[in-house]
Design a protein around this motif. Structure first.
Motif, short mmCIF file in Angstrom:
data_model
loop_
_atom_site.label_atom_id
_atom_site.label_comp_id
_atom_site.label_asym_id
_atom_site.label_seq_id
_atom_site.Cartn_x
_atom_site.Cartn_y
_atom_site.Cartn_z
N ASN A 153 0.83 -1.19 0.00
CA ASN A 153 0.00 0.00 0.00
C ASN A 153 0.87 1.25 0.00
O ASN A 153 1.65 1.41 0.89
N ARG A 214 -12.60 9.43 3.44
CA ARG A 214 -12.09 8.49 4.43
C ARG A 214 -12.99 7.27 4.60
O ARG A 214 -12.69 6.39 5.38
N SER A 215 -14.10 7.26 3.89
CA SER A 215 -15.03 6.15 4.07
C SER A 215 -14.89 5.09 2.98
O SER A 215 -15.64 4.13 2.96
N ASP A 217 -13.27 2.00 0.67
CA ASP A 217 -12.45 0.80 0.87
C ASP A 217 -11.26 0.79 -0.06
O ASP A 217 -10.19 0.29 0.27
N LEU A 219 -9.27 3.38 -2.80
CA LEU A 219 -9.18 4.71 -3.43
C LEU A 219 -8.16 4.65 -4.56
O LEU A 219 -7.04 4.18 -4.37
N THR A 240 -5.63 12.41 3.54
CA THR A 240 -6.54 11.35 3.10
C THR A 240 -5.78 10.04 2.98
O THR A 240 -6.20 8.99 3.47
N LEU A 244 -6.35 6.57 5.20
CA LEU A 244 -6.75 5.30 4.59
C LEU A 244 -5.72 4.21 4.83
O LEU A 244 -6.07 3.07 5.12
N GLN A 247 -6.08 2.78 8.16
CA GLN A 247 -7.21 1.86 8.28
C GLN A 247 -7.04 0.62 7.40
O GLN A 247 -7.98 -0.14 7.20
N ARG A 249 -6.82 0.41 4.19
CA ARG A 249 -7.61 0.43 2.95
C ARG A 249 -6.66 0.53 1.78
O ARG A 249 -5.66 1.24 1.86
N GLN A 250 -7.02 -0.15 0.71
CA GLN A 250 -6.12 -0.19 -0.45
C GLN A 250 -6.14 1.13 -1.22
O GLN A 250 -7.20 1.70 -1.48
N ILE A 251 -4.94 1.57 -1.60
CA ILE A 251 -4.83 2.77 -2.42
C ILE A 251 -4.06 2.43 -3.69
O ILE A 251 -3.08 1.67 -3.63
#
Ligand code: ADP
Ligand code: MG
Length: 459
Positions: A153, A214-215, A217, A219, A240, A244, A247, A249-251
């Motif tokens: 990530n 930020r919500s 999963d 981005l 941002t 993410l 948390q 979350r994949q970017i």
């Protein structure tokens, strides 16, 4: 009238601006010298009024309309205009329009309320031809699209224009949407990120903006080099991004060059971007180009059932058009359209007739002078020193790099190259080329420099 005026406008302001702003307007009519439009948001309306009013009026008068003022009202839009700025579709002739259905990003699914960009229906994994130059990027994109545990990530994809970065990102989004409709997937360009951020600031809706970004999963931000030098937007992007990553979350990020090479990007952002997996899409090679052409030709064969392609045509194109895939696709599109109009089969004669301009520009080879200039710039040495007699290493090494690239990228002979380097002997050039060739085996930095320079020179 507006159809004609907007076509004119598209020419004057360019495809990207046109797609970003003008397509979001709905033309209402001209009444008492006032051209009226609807816009989806105040922000779009204001922006267009401030930046494009004159040009819109000019194009209206060029199309025979009479307006001295424009007025833009915020109003409910029909779906076609409200879909948000579409990814600019450059170089697709109308023949390609048939297979180019676009679907608004607000389709059903977990990402239903996300303000993403429109996904191109053709940009799917099934349509992505894998070859040596893009194998790693493709594998990484596939991995992300599986939505397993986040192992790297961000995924940072970079490479020159038209090599498939956007295609891969859309493909990830399509696959996630199909297999994991519960996930909130947001894909947008860095430019759109900025516009959304700026408009949130203006509309005092920054908390909504933050909450929304930020919500998600997953981005995906395309062409991130765009935010370099844009202070507030960079800052917000950084926050941002961190939120993410924290948390898990994949970017996925794309850019036209490696993180470290993006000028005016803050160091802390550069280093965060480098934390994940950085993969590079290399310039296409002959086999990949041929593969892409074959795939495209098959698709066209379905559309234009009766047309035939003579053997050798695709090979010729793959050999001659080496710039980027977009140009390659454009050439094929034009061939099919032309052949079907005149009812001929596609052979090399037709290619010469119909693609003369493309073939001419792709003939323009890089010159030794250009190579010297770019190399001097890259290594921060003076052009005169690069060519001149100084022998210290800080200059001699870049000079050898320039010799190496001159040999590789131009059809010039060693003695000819020698003359361009202040009349050096051809054995000196040969020595330089050999030196770089052998250093390449162990020197990673040198390889990166060469890649970057090649890309700059061939774009
Ligand atoms: P980038 O975002 O890197 O500038 P795009 O993803 O927009 O490039 O690709 C440009 C065009 O070339 C698109 O139409 C895309 O579908 C096509 N293309 C690029 N690489 C491939 C590939 N490996 N296979 C099939 N099509 C490709
Ligand atoms: Mg792109």
């Amino acid at each position: 009238m507006w159809e004609q005026a907007s076509a004119e406008l598209r020419n004057t302001i360019g495809e990207t601006h046109y797609q970003t702003w003008i397509t979001r307007l709905e033309f209402v009519g001209v009444e008492k010298s006032v051209a009226r439009f609807h816009a989806p948001t105040t922000f779009v309306g204001d922006w267009v009024s401030r930046n494009y009013a004159d040009k819109i009026l000019n194009s209206i008068s060029a199309a025979g309309g009479q307006a001295s003022r424009i007025e833009i009202r915020v109003a409910e839009m029909t779906a076609a205009h409200d879909a948000g700025p579409a990814a600019p579709a450059q170089g697709h002739a109308s023949a390609a329009a048939a297979d180019r259905a676009v679907v608004p990003a607000r389709a059903a699914g977990g990402d239903g309320d996300l303000p993403g960009a429109t996904l191109d229906n053709r940009f799917r994994f099934e349509n992505f031809v894998v070859g040596k130059p893009n194998a790693l990027a493709h594998a990484a994109a596939r991995r992300v699209a599986e939505a397993g545990p986040v192992t790297f990530n961000p995924l940072f994809l970079y490479g020159g224009v038209g090599l498939g970065k956007t295609h891969l990102m859309h493909a990830i989004a399509w696959q996630l949407r199909a297999a994991h409709p519960e996930l909130r997937v947001l894909y947008l360009s860095a430019e759109q990120f900025m516009y959304r951020f700026v408009s949130a600031l203006r509309d005092k809706a920054i908390m909504d903006f933050k909450g929304l970004f930020r919500s998600v999963d997953v981005l995906m931000v395309d062409d991130v080099q765009f935010i370099a030098g844009k202070g507030g937007t960079q800052e917000e992007f950084f926050h941002t991004f961190n939120a993410l990553v924290d948390q898990n979350r994949q970017i996925v990020i794309s850019a036209d060059r490696a993180p470290g090479e993006i000028k005016d990007l803050e160091d802390r952002i550069k280093s965060r971007l480098q934390c994940g997996l950085v993969v590079d899409l290399h310039p296409t090679d002959y086999e990949l180009r041929l593969g892409i052409l074959q795939q495209k030709a098959e698709q066209y064969a379905d559309t234009y059932g009766t047309l035939t392609i003579q053997p050798g045509v695709l090979e010729f194109l793959a050999h001659r058009i080496t710039t980027n895939v977009r140009v390659l696709e454009g050439a094929l599109t034009r061939l099919f359209a032309f052949a079907s109009l005149v009812g001929r089969e596609i052979d090399l004669d037709l290619v010469q007739e119909c693609l003369a301009d493309i073939l001419r520009t792709s003939e323009q080879r890089v010159t030794v002078e250009e190579i010297q200039r770019k190399v001097a710039e890259h290594y921060n040495v003076r052009l005169a020193d690069l060519i001149g007699p100084k022998r210290m290493r800080t200059i001699a090494r870049p000079r050898q790099v320039a010799m190496y690239l001159a040999k590789e990228l131009t059809p010039r002979s060693l003695p000819e190259i020698g003359r361009c380097f202040g009349g050096r002997d051809h054995t000196t050039i040969m020595h330089g080329v050999r030196k770089i060739t052998s250093l390449r085996e162990s020197d990673r930095q040198l390889n990166e420099d060469l890649d970057l320079l090649r890309r700059l020179l061939q774009s």
